[in-house]
Design a protein around this motif. Structure first.
Motif, PDB file in Angstrom:
ATOM      1  N   HIS A   2       5.063  -0.041   5.381  1.00 58.17           N
ATOM      2  CA  HIS A   2       3.988  -0.051   4.404  1.00 58.17           C
ATOM      3  C   HIS A   2       4.282   0.854   3.208  1.00 58.17           C
ATOM      4  CE1 HIS A   2       0.023   0.091   2.724  1.00 58.17           C
ATOM      5  NE2 HIS A   2      -0.151   1.353   3.033  1.00 58.17           N
ATOM      6  N   GLU A   3       4.822   2.017   3.480  1.00 57.82           N
ATOM      7  CA  GLU A   3       5.055   2.989   2.414  1.00 57.82           C
ATOM      8  C   GLU A   3       6.049   2.501   1.372  1.00 57.82           C
ATOM      9  OE1 GLU A   3       4.509   3.790   5.480  1.00 57.82           O
ATOM     10  OE2 GLU A   3       2.863   5.224   5.352  1.00 57.82           O
ATOM     11  N   SER A   5       6.377  -0.544   0.193  1.00 60.87           N
ATOM     12  CA  SER A   5       5.702  -1.388  -0.802  1.00 60.87           C
ATOM     13  C   SER A   5       4.799  -0.534  -1.691  1.00 60.87           C
ATOM     14  CB  SER A   5       4.937  -2.528  -0.136  1.00 60.87           C
ATOM     15  OG  SER A   5       3.951  -2.031   0.713  1.00 60.87           O
ATOM     16  N   VAL A   6       4.215   0.512  -1.120  1.00 61.09           N
ATOM     17  CA  VAL A   6       3.410   1.440  -1.928  1.00 61.09           C
ATOM     18  C   VAL A   6       4.310   2.108  -2.967  1.00 61.09           C
ATOM     19  CG1 VAL A   6       2.061   3.585  -1.899  1.00 61.09           C
ATOM     20  CG2 VAL A   6       1.728   1.892  -0.103  1.00 61.09           C
ATOM     21  N   ILE A  39      -1.533   6.485   4.410  1.00 60.24           N
ATOM     22  CA  ILE A  39      -0.155   6.645   3.968  1.00 60.24           C
ATOM     23  C   ILE A  39       0.435   7.897   4.613  1.00 60.24           C
ATOM     24  CG2 ILE A  39       1.310   7.163   1.969  1.00 60.24           C
ATOM     25  CD1 ILE A  39      -0.734   5.504   0.328  1.00 60.24           C
TER      26      ILE A  39
END
Ligand SMILES: [Zn+2]
Length: 115
Positions: A2-3, A5-6, A39
């Motif tokens: 996830h991180e 794409s952040v 996050i």
């Protein structure tokens, strides 16, 4: 992850912002990350290191500021600090509380370098 794409969307918006301002590179960015945003700080640090390679952010100092979580009771309106999404109001024990701060992730400032 996830991180990653952040991190990539951060790089994208900073690039956009820099181009719009007519800058050539970025010397510093400050990010604000709520502790309830989901996050993971270390993972984001790592992802950003990868994401900025070969971009105008390559030399930038990346500072991350954490925003504490605050919830508001839907019944009595009490606001209180929380590190959790599901909390009970400390005043009236109401379990229905809204997170009003701490879920955000935003770019607080960008220092743009001009040639
Ligand atoms: Zn309450």
């Amino acid at each position: 992850m996830h991180e990653l794409s952040v991190a990539m969307s951060i790089v994208e918006s900073v690039e956009e912002e820099t181009h719009r301002a007519g800058g050539s590179s970025v010397s510093e960015i400050v990010l604000e990350i709520g502790i309830l945003s989901g996050i993971i700080r270390e993972a984001l640090d790592f992802a950003l290191e990868e994401a900025i390679k070969g971009t105008i952010l390559q030399e930038a100092d990346i500072r991350i500021e954490e925003i504490p979580g605050i919830a508001k009771c839907s019944s009595c309106g009490t606001e209180f600090r929380t590190g959790d999404h599901f909390t009970i109001c400390p005043e009236c024990m109401n379990p229905y509380t809204d997170i009003i701060q701490g879920k955000e992730m935003k770019i607080k400032s960008i220092k743009i370098a001009f040639k």
